[in-house]
Design a protein around this motif. Structure first.
Motif, PDB file in Angstrom:
ATOM      1  N   UNK A 131       0.815  -1.220   0.000  1.00 37.87           N
ATOM      2  CA  UNK A 131       0.000   0.000   0.000  1.00 37.87           C
ATOM      3  C   UNK A 131       0.848   1.269   0.000  1.00 37.87           C
ATOM      4  N   UNK A 132       2.129   1.107   0.358  1.00 38.48           N
ATOM      5  CA  UNK A 132       3.009   2.285   0.380  1.00 38.48           C
ATOM      6  C   UNK A 132       3.581   2.539  -1.002  1.00 38.48           C
ATOM      7  N   UNK A 133       3.918   3.775  -1.243  1.00 42.38           N
ATOM      8  CA  UNK A 133       4.485   4.157  -2.528  1.00 42.38           C
ATOM      9  C   UNK A 133       5.997   4.315  -2.418  1.00 42.38           C
ATOM     10  N   UNK A 134       6.716   3.811  -3.413  1.00 36.78           N
ATOM     11  CA  UNK A 134       8.163   3.973  -3.484  1.00 36.78           C
ATOM     12  C   UNK A 134       8.474   4.695  -4.788  1.00 36.78           C
ATOM     13  N   UNK A 135       8.445   6.018  -4.717  1.00 37.47           N
ATOM     14  CA  UNK A 135       8.750   6.788  -5.910  1.00 37.47           C
ATOM     15  C   UNK A 135      10.240   7.150  -5.921  1.00 37.47           C
ATOM     16  N   UNK A 136      10.660   7.825  -6.993  1.00 34.55           N
ATOM     17  CA  UNK A 136      12.066   8.150  -7.162  1.00 34.55           C
ATOM     18  C   UNK A 136      12.565   9.006  -6.002  1.00 34.55           C
ATOM     19  N   UNK A 137      11.789   9.995  -5.592  1.00 36.18           N
ATOM     20  CA  UNK A 137      12.210  10.893  -4.526  1.00 36.18           C
ATOM     21  C   UNK A 137      12.443  10.143  -3.223  1.00 36.18           C
ATOM     22  N   UNK A 138      11.487   9.292  -2.845  1.00 38.20           N
ATOM     23  CA  UNK A 138      11.629   8.527  -1.602  1.00 38.20           C
ATOM     24  C   UNK A 138      12.848   7.631  -1.647  1.00 38.20           C
ATOM     25  N   UNK A 139      13.030   6.967  -2.804  1.00 41.27           N
ATOM     26  CA  UNK A 139      14.149   6.045  -2.949  1.00 41.27           C
ATOM     27  C   UNK A 139      15.499   6.766  -2.807  1.00 41.27           C
ATOM     28  N   UNK A 140      15.637   7.896  -3.512  1.00 42.69           N
ATOM     29  CA  UNK A 140      16.899   8.626  -3.479  1.00 42.69           C
ATOM     30  C   UNK A 140      17.139   9.226  -2.091  1.00 42.69           C
ATOM     31  N   UNK A 141      16.100   9.684  -1.421  1.00 41.39           N
ATOM     32  CA  UNK A 141      16.260  10.224  -0.076  1.00 41.39           C
ATOM     33  C   UNK A 141      16.756   9.161   0.897  1.00 41.39           C
ATOM     34  N   UNK A 142      16.295   7.929   0.708  1.00 42.55           N
ATOM     35  CA  UNK A 142      16.780   6.839   1.562  1.00 42.55           C
ATOM     36  C   UNK A 142      18.274   6.602   1.339  1.00 42.55           C
ATOM     37  N   UNK A 143      18.668   6.654   0.044  1.00 45.98           N
ATOM     38  CA  UNK A 143      20.087   6.476  -0.260  1.00 45.98           C
ATOM     39  C   UNK A 143      20.903   7.633   0.322  1.00 45.98           C
TER      40      UNK A 143
END
Length: 518
Positions: free
Chosen positions: A111-123
């Motif tokens: 149900x959660x979204x993993x968009x480019x912004x979220x992914x890069x922020x995690x990195x």
């Protein structure tokens, strides 16, 4: 659905991740090479369509078409993560390993979204977290090393207390230095005069004994030791009980000079050093951790380290004097250095330079250039005569020869005090607190280069190279790894200990000999 990752896709991603042996290696390399890291992660997660916001990014992720760096750069800019400041809690809670990052991504529900912004922020959070850990580790290592270098070993502290007690109960320990029939040598300019400002009794003993050992005419040597009040009685007792015949030594404490009436300039320097010390930690020009480490260095705040700029006042009847640091071992005859013609200059110092084909001088060691001591980005430094000479080789303490007559006719000491004050008023933006940088400015135009073979320096910063410890020179153990400390480099303990008497009752009582052989 676009913008979402199904549990089936994640399961398939997990199987592919474990089925390819090369992916973990690529992901690890990605920590250092972010572009490769992100690309392989995209493949591993099979989520190109979910985290890419453009068709071109999707084609690069799945089939590798186009220029990866250009496409990823475009995607990175679209996220705007460079302008996003991560709070401290986010960075500290970020995973600190590849496995932790993959586990965190796998834990994201459908149900959660993993968009480019979220992914890069995690990195980004993970990289910042790892950088903070590495920086903290380096700082901790530097702190313990500085702490080890600045702390007084228990054996040396014991020796000081034992000698101070001896001074109070033993009349021989209080005998005159030098003896009455030798007092005239203290101002006789036909002798070789050597000054040493220190509060380290053993270091002073090694400097004196090594100098005498390598002198062809030790009867011509006169040592002038200046120390502080707390060390004076122990220092006096040591040299009163351990004669340096045929040389002569005098020991004077700062309290024995009439500073308030006869030496107002010395008092001014003392006040400025103490004021700088009290305000140094308040300013933000230097990182707090750097100041913390600087404050641990004995040379940073030691008054004796700054008072060497008052040699003409301490020795008003002398014409020349050799200044030795207390962390040196002398392995050559200093008579030739004392005879050196300074050509109307004030100071003679060893400078390690080479001559180029166009007759210009080149600093052999880049770390010895002036721009490593002074902040040439500051207009105050740029407007000095040294402002255009940042690549020039700096001289250093260790062994220096001074023409005291020429010094008295100059304004060098006043210039030194001016720069001490100027650095404090600039919030220490001209150089970190220390005694050498203002001396480089004050002695500019009054320095005579001496052959570099006289001095082998930095032996407390770097492991001595083969042959360095047997050089016919003055060995300078500047740096944290002093030869009297356990953190000293191999070979330095033995060289330094060779100038100590292993049967001496004071050294054995305080386990100085046993400590130095470990």
């Amino acid at each position: 659905m676009k913008g979402q990752i199904s549990s089936e896709a994640l399961a398939k991603s997990n199987r592919r991740y474990f089925s390819r042996a090369v992916v973990p290696t690529a992901l690890l390399a990605g920590i250092l090479l972010p572009l490769l890291f992100v690309r392989t992660t995209f493949l591993a997660l099979e989520a190109g369509a979910s985290i890419c916001s453009s068709i071109s990014c999707l084609s690069w992720s799945l089939i590798g078409e186009g220029d990866p760096s250009v496409e990823l750069g475009a995607e990175w800019r679209r996220t705007g993560v460079d302008d996003i400041e991560l709070n401290r809690a986010t960075v500290e809670s970020a995973p600190d390993s590849l496995e932790g990052l993959v586990a965190e991504l796998h834990s994201i529900s459908a149900d959660d979204k993993l968009d480019m912004t979220t992914f890069v922020l995690k990195i980004k959070a993970m990289i910042l977290h790892m950088e903070n850990k590495a920086r903290s580790s380096r700082l901790r290592s530097s702190f313990y090393r500085q702490l080890a270098s600045s702390s007084i070993p228990k054996s040396l502290h014991c020796l000081t207390l034992l000698l101070a007690e001896e001074y109070s109960i033993n009349s021989l320990a209080r005998s005159s230095l030098p003896e009455s029939h030798q007092v005239s040598r203290l101002t006789n300019t036909s002798y070789i005069h050597i000054a040493l400002l220190t509060d380290n009794i053993l270091a002073a003993s090694v400097v004196v004994s090594s100098t005498i050992k390598h002198s062809k005419c030790p009867q011509n040597l006169v040592f002038h030791i200046i120390t502080d009040k707390k060390t004076y009685f122990a220092m006096h007792a040591w040299f009163a009980l351990h004669q340096v015949y045929p040389a002569v030594v005098e020991v004077k404490g700062l309290h024995q000079f009439d500073l308030s009436t006869r030496f107002p300039s010395v008092v001014e320097t003392i006040k400025e050093v103490r004021l700088s010390k009290s305000v140094y930690g308040r300013y933000g020009g230097v990182e707090r951790e750097v100041k913390w480490l600087e404050s641990l260095k004995p040379s940073t705040y030691s008054l004796l380290n700054y008072l060497k700029m008052h040699l003409p006042e301490f020795f008003p009847k002398l014409r020349k004097v050799i200044l030795l640091e207390d962390d040196v071992v002398v392995q050559c005859d200093l008579a030739e250095l004392y005879k050196l013609d300074l050509r109307d200059n004030v100071i003679g110092s060893a400078v390690n330079v080479s001559q180029t084909e166009d007759d210009t001088t080149l600093c052999i060691d880049p770390d010895k250039r002036l721009d490593n001591y002074l902040n040439f980005s500051n207009p105050i430094i740029l407007n000095t005569p040294l402002g255009s000479e940042k690549d020039k080789c700096a001289w250093s303490w260790g062994v220096n020869i001074f023409d005291l007559q020429a010094w008295r006719q100059s304004n060098i000491t006043e210039s030194y005090q001016f720069w001490l004050k100027k650095n404090r008023e600039s919030e220490f933006m001209l150089w970190p607190l220390g005694s050498l940088p203002p001396a480089l400015l004050a002695f500019d135009g009054f320095t005579q280069a001496v052959d570099s073979s006289w001095l082998v320096s930095d032996l407390g910063w770097n492991k001595p190279a083969p042959g360095q410890l047997i050089s016919n020179a003055v060995l300078h153990f500047n740096g944290p790894a002093k030869p009297w400390l356990e953190i000293g480099y191999p070979g330095t303990h033995e060289l330094w200990r060779a100038h100590l008497n292993s049967t001496n009752e004071f050294l054995r009582s305080c386990a100085v000999i046993g400590w130095s052989t470990r």
